[in-house]
Design an enzyme around this catalytic site. Structure first.
Site: not given
Length: 441
Positions: A266, A334-335, A427
């Site tokens: 990549h 990632e992978h 409340h």
């Protein structure tokens, strides 16, 4: 020049050396911060003029401010010129991606009876707008366009655009334009890097401001996302590619070598390791990698050799299975490929990864393009807490509750005790006899 593959034996590394193997390119973005700030400021001030100037300066593309948006002629040209086999493969991938994300889409609303007569649940709605960032610096990536825009369309996002850098010819990649039409995206714009993130965060004359931006990118993109995160949802952190090939002694080391090249090609900022406790597998892989480099282009083999021979890549030899698994979990890749004859035996112990690809017939290539699960995955260790891009990235949950008169008293009694203890008079009053008196009327 002789190119080598790094070889690390975990048992021989100091704690500091082991920590160094876990680092990523994005670990320190300080060198980008000032430059990115200037880019963002310019886009905010000058809009499309700044985008065109940065396209000329950074992308070396002749783009004018009036040419930021893709035209119908651009889409028509892309449809006409893109090779039919590429279109067919993209269509095949689109079908798988759409099916996976349609199956993933949750039901519109669910309610559960928490107590008799008291109901609570969630309602799901699409976010109003989004931008898909499709990088281009080291190639063209129509698969990213499909992986980001299809889940958004499945989720129901009405206003969806794509931003992507122009090529040297000043045009948008043909395959990205075709992918946009396959996904049903009409607006595609010539903008990349930090300037694209600024454009979708603040808007320009041509590019609309959107609620969220999704997609992987360079450190410039990552740094820009950090700087605009107060005005736009920047989604899953997705930076330079990462891969760990986890291999046991049952596989051929040449197979591990083959798969190491997938993400290491990549770019030089990727991070890729083979992690094994088999010296045989490690040595076989180490010997085979240079042979596979010879079957790649000079650019891609250059990227791969830089990664596998650099400080955050190579082969990691563990003493045993436990040490190998501990390294993988600390890295949170990632992978993650699990190469083994029986890969499911390891699945329960692998805790942190963007995706886990099991077995000898599931290389990362399939996950990146055609299997269906999203390939935009958390990087830089974010897989410990973040998830792959999905329809959920383009949807939001709204809690829904309904209490009947029969269920109210018990809930009110306990809520009033807690409200009083925490000092919230308003409340407490809202669930006191004051409410009961009003309802009786």
């Amino acid at each position: 020049m002789t190119r080598t593959v790094n070889f690390h034996e975990l048992s021989k590394l100091s704690p500091a050396e082991r920590r160094k193997l876990l680092q990523r390119t994005e670990a320190d973005l300080s060198s980008y911060e000032e430059k990115v700030k200037a880019i963002i400021d310019a886009v905010r001030r000058e809009g499309d003029e700044a985008l065109a100037r940065f396209a000329r300066d950074f992308d070396k593309a002749q783009v004018e401010a009036s040419e930021i948006a893709a035209t119908e002629a651009d889409f028509a040209r892309a449809e006409k010129t893109l090779a039919s086999e590429v279109k067919a493969a993209m269509d095949y991938a689109a079908v798988q991606i759409r099916k996976f994300h349609e199956d993933q889409k949750p039901e519109e609303m669910w309610l559960s009876e928490m107590r008799p007569g008291a109901f609570a649940g969630d309602r799901m709605r699409a976010i109003p707008s989004a931008a898909c960032y499709v990088p281009r610096g080291k190639g063209a990536f129509p698969s990213v366009a499909l992986m980001t825009s299809i889940p958004a369309k499945v989720a129901g996002v009405k206003d969806l655009i794509i931003v992507t850098p122009p090529g040297p010819d000043g045009k948008i990649d043909d395959a990205t334009l075709v992918a946009a039409r396959m996904a049903g995206v009409g607006g595609v714009f010539k903008a990349g890097g930090a300037q694209a993130i600024a454009a979708v965060a603040y808007g320009t004359e041509t590019i609309p401001k959107v609620a969220k931006v999704i997609g992987p990118g360079s450190p410039w993109v990552a740094a820009a996302k950090r700087q605009v995160s107060h005005v736009i949802d920047t989604g899953t952190p997705a930076g330079p590619s990462e891969l760990i090939v986890f291999a046991d002694d049952t596989i051929d080391g040449r197979l591990a070598a083959l798969d190491l090249l997938i993400e290491s090609e990549h770019g030089p900022d990727s991070s890729v390791y083979l992690v094994t406790w088999s010296r045989r597998v490690a040595e076989e892989a180490r010997a085979a990698i240079p042979l596979y480099w010879e079957k790649m282009s000079a650019q891609r083999s250059g990227f791969s050799s830089t990664v596998l021979g650099g400080p955050i890549g190579g082969i990691v030899l563990a003493r045993d299975e436990d040490e190998a698994i501990a390294f993988v979990n600390d890295y949170a890749p990632e992978h993650l490929e699990v190469l083994a004859k029986e890969p499911f035996q390891y699945l329960g112990r692998l805790d942190h990864a963007g995706e886990i690809l099991l077995g000898e017939h599931t290389p990362t290539t399939l996950g990146n393009f055609v299997l269906g699960p999203n390939h935009v995955l958390p990087t830089s260790g974010w897989a410990r807490t973040a998830s792959p891009v999905s329809v959920f990235d383009f949807m939001k949950r709204t809690s829904i509750a309904y209490v009947t008169g029969k269920a109210y008293p018990e809930l009110a009694k306990n809520a009033k005790v807690l409200a009083t203890y925490e000092g919230f008079d308003g409340h407490a009053n809202a669930v006191s006899e004051l409410r009961e008196e009003i309802l009786k009327k």
